[in-house]
Design a protein around this motif. Structure first.
Motif, PDB file in Angstrom:
ATOM      1  N   PRO A  58       0.811  -1.225   0.000  1.00  0.00           N
ATOM      2  CA  PRO A  58       0.000   0.000   0.000  1.00  0.00           C
ATOM      3  C   PRO A  58       0.842   1.270   0.000  1.00  0.00           C
ATOM      4  O   PRO A  58       1.986   1.278   0.448  1.00  0.00           O
ATOM      5  CB  PRO A  58      -0.823  -0.111   1.281  1.00  0.00           C
ATOM      6  N   VAL A  59       0.224   2.319  -0.528  1.00  0.00           N
ATOM      7  CA  VAL A  59       0.817   3.651  -0.446  1.00  0.00           C
ATOM      8  C   VAL A  59      -0.005   4.454   0.573  1.00  0.00           C
ATOM      9  O   VAL A  59      -1.177   4.164   0.802  1.00  0.00           O
ATOM     10  CB  VAL A  59       0.837   4.366  -1.818  1.00  0.00           C
ATOM     11  N   VAL A  60       0.616   5.445   1.158  1.00  0.00           N
ATOM     12  CA  VAL A  60      -0.040   6.277   2.165  1.00  0.00           C
ATOM     13  C   VAL A  60      -0.656   7.479   1.465  1.00  0.00           C
ATOM     14  O   VAL A  60       0.050   8.264   0.820  1.00  0.00           O
ATOM     15  CB  VAL A  60       0.969   6.738   3.236  1.00  0.00           C
ATOM     16  N   LEU A  61      -1.981   7.603   1.580  1.00  0.00           N
ATOM     17  CA  LEU A  61      -2.709   8.708   0.959  1.00  0.00           C
ATOM     18  C   LEU A  61      -3.298   9.607   2.028  1.00  0.00           C
ATOM     19  O   LEU A  61      -3.764   9.126   3.065  1.00  0.00           O
ATOM     20  CB  LEU A  61      -3.845   8.173   0.081  1.00  0.00           C
ATOM     21  N   PRO A  62      -3.319  10.906   1.775  1.00  0.00           N
ATOM     22  CA  PRO A  62      -3.940  11.817   2.745  1.00  0.00           C
ATOM     23  C   PRO A  62      -5.459  11.672   2.704  1.00  0.00           C
ATOM     24  O   PRO A  62      -6.031  11.348   1.666  1.00  0.00           O
ATOM     25  CB  PRO A  62      -3.517  13.200   2.250  1.00  0.00           C
ATOM     26  N   LEU A  63      -6.094  11.899   3.830  1.00  0.00           N
ATOM     27  CA  LEU A  63      -7.553  11.968   3.866  1.00  0.00           C
ATOM     28  C   LEU A  63      -7.904  13.421   3.551  1.00  0.00           C
ATOM     29  O   LEU A  63      -7.637  14.315   4.358  1.00  0.00           O
ATOM     30  CB  LEU A  63      -8.085  11.556   5.241  1.00  0.00           C
ATOM     31  N   VAL A  64      -8.434  13.653   2.371  1.00  0.00           N
ATOM     32  CA  VAL A  64      -8.611  15.026   1.888  1.00  0.00           C
ATOM     33  C   VAL A  64     -10.034  15.559   2.020  1.00  0.00           C
ATOM     34  O   VAL A  64     -10.280  16.709   1.697  1.00  0.00           O
ATOM     35  CB  VAL A  64      -8.131  15.172   0.422  1.00  0.00           C
ATOM     36  N   ASP A  65     -10.964  14.723   2.483  1.00  0.00           N
ATOM     37  CA  ASP A  65     -12.312  15.244   2.656  1.00  0.00           C
ATOM     38  C   ASP A  65     -12.317  16.165   3.882  1.00  0.00           C
ATOM     39  O   ASP A  65     -11.456  16.073   4.755  1.00  0.00           O
ATOM     40  CB  ASP A  65     -13.340  14.124   2.785  1.00  0.00           C
ATOM     41  N   PHE A  66     -13.284  17.076   3.922  1.00  0.00           N
ATOM     42  CA  PHE A  66     -13.326  18.046   5.002  1.00  0.00           C
ATOM     43  C   PHE A  66     -14.745  18.566   5.179  1.00  0.00           C
ATOM     44  O   PHE A  66     -15.591  18.402   4.322  1.00  0.00           O
ATOM     45  CB  PHE A  66     -12.365  19.206   4.725  1.00  0.00           C
ATOM     46  N   ARG A  67     -14.958  19.191   6.313  1.00  0.00           N
ATOM     47  CA  ARG A  67     -16.241  19.833   6.601  1.00  0.00           C
ATOM     48  C   ARG A  67     -16.085  21.315   6.295  1.00  0.00           C
ATOM     49  O   ARG A  67     -15.183  21.970   6.825  1.00  0.00           O
ATOM     50  CB  ARG A  67     -16.629  19.621   8.056  1.00  0.00           C
ATOM     51  N   LEU A  68     -16.967  21.836   5.473  1.00  0.00           N
ATOM     52  CA  LEU A  68     -16.836  23.207   4.999  1.00  0.00           C
ATOM     53  C   LEU A  68     -16.827  24.213   6.151  1.00  0.00           C
ATOM     54  O   LEU A  68     -16.002  25.136   6.152  1.00  0.00           O
ATOM     55  CB  LEU A  68     -17.946  23.532   3.995  1.00  0.00           C
ATOM     56  N   GLN A  69     -17.693  24.049   7.129  1.00  0.00           N
ATOM     57  CA  GLN A  69     -17.737  24.998   8.262  1.00  0.00           C
ATOM     58  C   GLN A  69     -16.416  24.981   9.024  1.00  0.00           C
ATOM     59  O   GLN A  69     -15.900  26.029   9.411  1.00  0.00           O
ATOM     60  CB  GLN A  69     -18.900  24.667   9.201  1.00  0.00           C
ATOM     61  N   GLU A  70     -15.878  23.791   9.236  1.00  0.00           N
ATOM     62  CA  GLU A  70     -14.592  23.665   9.927  1.00  0.00           C
ATOM     63  C   GLU A  70     -13.483  24.300   9.086  1.00  0.00           C
ATOM     64  O   GLU A  70     -12.606  24.989   9.603  1.00  0.00           O
ATOM     65  CB  GLU A  70     -14.306  22.185  10.171  1.00  0.00           C
ATOM     66  N   TRP A  71     -13.530  24.073   7.779  1.00  0.00           N
ATOM     67  CA  TRP A  71     -12.532  24.628   6.858  1.00  0.00           C
ATOM     68  C   TRP A  71     -12.556  26.150   6.901  1.00  0.00           C
ATOM     69  O   TRP A  71     -11.516  26.793   6.946  1.00  0.00           O
ATOM     70  CB  TRP A  71     -12.796  24.110   5.448  1.00  0.00           C
ATOM     71  N   LYS A  72     -13.752  26.727   6.882  1.00  0.00           N
ATOM     72  CA  LYS A  72     -13.889  28.178   6.880  1.00  0.00           C
ATOM     73  C   LYS A  72     -13.339  28.813   8.149  1.00  0.00           C
ATOM     74  O   LYS A  72     -12.931  29.972   8.132  1.00  0.00           O
ATOM     75  CB  LYS A  72     -15.361  28.579   6.701  1.00  0.00           C
ATOM     76  N   SER A  73     -13.332  28.071   9.248  1.00  0.00           N
ATOM     77  CA  SER A  73     -12.861  28.626  10.519  1.00  0.00           C
ATOM     78  C   SER A  73     -11.332  28.648  10.626  1.00  0.00           C
ATOM     79  O   SER A  73     -10.788  29.269  11.530  1.00  0.00           O
ATOM     80  CB  SER A  73     -13.448  27.831  11.693  1.00  0.00           C
ATOM     81  N   LYS A  74     -10.642  28.001   9.703  1.00  0.00           N
ATOM     82  CA  LYS A  74      -9.185  27.951   9.744  1.00  0.00           C
ATOM     83  C   LYS A  74      -8.577  29.182   9.074  1.00  0.00           C
ATOM     84  O   LYS A  74      -9.148  29.744   8.154  1.00  0.00           O
ATOM     85  CB  LYS A  74      -8.674  26.692   9.024  1.00  0.00           C
ATOM     86  N   SER A  75      -7.381  29.548   9.520  1.00  0.00           N
ATOM     87  CA  SER A  75      -6.657  30.644   8.874  1.00  0.00           C
ATOM     88  C   SER A  75      -6.113  30.152   7.534  1.00  0.00           C
ATOM     89  O   SER A  75      -5.964  28.944   7.310  1.00  0.00           O
ATOM     90  CB  SER A  75      -5.495  31.106   9.757  1.00  0.00           C
ATOM     91  N   ASN A  76      -5.818  31.090   6.644  1.00  0.00           N
ATOM     92  CA  ASN A  76      -5.241  30.716   5.355  1.00  0.00           C
ATOM     93  C   ASN A  76      -3.899  30.014   5.531  1.00  0.00           C
ATOM     94  O   ASN A  76      -3.570  29.108   4.769  1.00  0.00           O
ATOM     95  CB  ASN A  76      -5.099  31.934   4.445  1.00  0.00           C
ATOM     96  N   GLU A  77      -3.141  30.426   6.535  1.00  0.00           N
ATOM     97  CA  GLU A  77      -1.857  29.778   6.804  1.00  0.00           C
ATOM     98  C   GLU A  77      -2.068  28.310   7.184  1.00  0.00           C
ATOM     99  O   GLU A  77      -1.349  27.436   6.719  1.00  0.00           O
ATOM    100  CB  GLU A  77      -1.115  30.513   7.923  1.00  0.00           C
ATOM    101  N   THR A  78      -3.064  28.041   8.017  1.00  0.00           N
ATOM    102  CA  THR A  78      -3.363  26.669   8.429  1.00  0.00           C
ATOM    103  C   THR A  78      -3.830  25.843   7.238  1.00  0.00           C
ATOM    104  O   THR A  78      -3.402  24.696   7.043  1.00  0.00           O
ATOM    105  CB  THR A  78      -4.429  26.652   9.542  1.00  0.00           C
ATOM    106  N   LYS A  79      -4.699  26.426   6.413  1.00  0.00           N
ATOM    107  CA  LYS A  79      -5.169  25.734   5.206  1.00  0.00           C
ATOM    108  C   LYS A  79      -3.992  25.423   4.283  1.00  0.00           C
ATOM    109  O   LYS A  79      -3.884  24.324   3.731  1.00  0.00           O
ATOM    110  CB  LYS A  79      -6.192  26.593   4.466  1.00  0.00           C
ATOM    111  N   HIS A  80      -3.131  26.399   4.132  1.00  0.00           N
ATOM    112  CA  HIS A  80      -1.949  26.254   3.287  1.00  0.00           C
ATOM    113  C   HIS A  80      -1.086  25.094   3.769  1.00  0.00           C
ATOM    114  O   HIS A  80      -0.688  24.223   2.975  1.00  0.00           O
ATOM    115  CB  HIS A  80      -1.171  27.580   3.304  1.00  0.00           C
ATOM    116  N   GLN A  81      -0.809  25.058   5.079  1.00  0.00           N
ATOM    117  CA  GLN A  81       0.011  23.991   5.647  1.00  0.00           C
ATOM    118  C   GLN A  81      -0.646  22.629   5.454  1.00  0.00           C
ATOM    119  O   GLN A  81       0.017  21.651   5.111  1.00  0.00           O
ATOM    120  CB  GLN A  81       0.251  24.224   7.143  1.00  0.00           C
ATOM    121  N   GLU A  82      -1.957  22.560   5.648  1.00  0.00           N
ATOM    122  CA  GLU A  82      -2.684  21.299   5.499  1.00  0.00           C
ATOM    123  C   GLU A  82      -2.605  20.788   4.058  1.00  0.00           C
ATOM    124  O   GLU A  82      -2.375  19.601   3.815  1.00  0.00           O
ATOM    125  CB  GLU A  82      -4.141  21.518   5.916  1.00  0.00           C
ATOM    126  N   ILE A  83      -2.781  21.689   3.115  1.00  0.00           N
ATOM    127  CA  ILE A  83      -2.712  21.295   1.701  1.00  0.00           C
ATOM    128  C   ILE A  83      -1.295  20.866   1.325  1.00  0.00           C
ATOM    129  O   ILE A  83      -1.109  19.887   0.599  1.00  0.00           O
ATOM    130  CB  ILE A  83      -3.218  22.430   0.789  1.00  0.00           C
TER     131      ILE A  83
END
Length: 172
Positions: A58-83
């Protein structure tokens, strides 16, 4: 590759002086739509490869699904790091899959996916913010998979989801 050259050229043409966020680039919805179409095409094309076996390990894949409300509450820096974390896992997963696949159709599609994923990773590494310190390291949100199509599906979901919403947030 043509896609990489296109992304790099678009990036350089849309840089704002003094900041490393290409505002016009990320605000051009046509560009993200092009990358979503490309991701869907690669996924479909890979699904058409004849008798493409599952990976031996197996290869290790990120879990990329997210909750929009939770996503909106994050800073752009946090979103950037996560991506960036998601893209790093994807780049590594594609490279790991390339080591295991010998069928020509599969190797061509994986090579193209590696180019797209790595180009996004390199592009996003150039983004900088003047706000606060860098966030924590990569969270351990991943899954191990052996079907090759799951790698392409994860990339498409990342582009359609987090990347599209992140670019949209940067436009605001």
């Amino acid at each position: 590759s043509p896609a990489g050259l296109f992304l790099l050229t678009s990036f350089l043409l849309h840089m704002e002086e003094g900041r490393a966020i290409p505002t016009r680039l990320v605000c051009d919805k046509r560009l993200i739509q092009k990358f979503i179409r490309d991701a869907k095409y690669m996924e479909n094309r890979t699904g058409q490869c004849q008798a493409l076996p599952a990976l031996s390990y197996p290869v290790v894949l990120p879990l990329v699904d997210f909750r929009l409300q939770e996503w909106k509450s994050k800073s752009n820096e946090t979103k950037h790091q996560e991506i960036l974390c998601d893209l790093r896992l994807l780049v590594d997963a594609v490279a790991g899959a390339q080591d295991q696949v010998t069928q020509e159709c599969g190797t061509q599609q994986l090579s193209q996916l590696w180019q797209h994923t790595n180009n996004f990773f390199q592009l996003l590494q150039t983004f900088r913010w003047e706000e606060g310190p860098r966030g924590p390291g990569c969270p351990p949100h991943f899954i191990e998979q052996t079907p090759i199509i799951d790698i392409f599906r994860t990339y498409r979901q990342l582009v359609q989801g987090k990347l599209r919403f992140f670019f949209n947030d940067l436009c605001k």
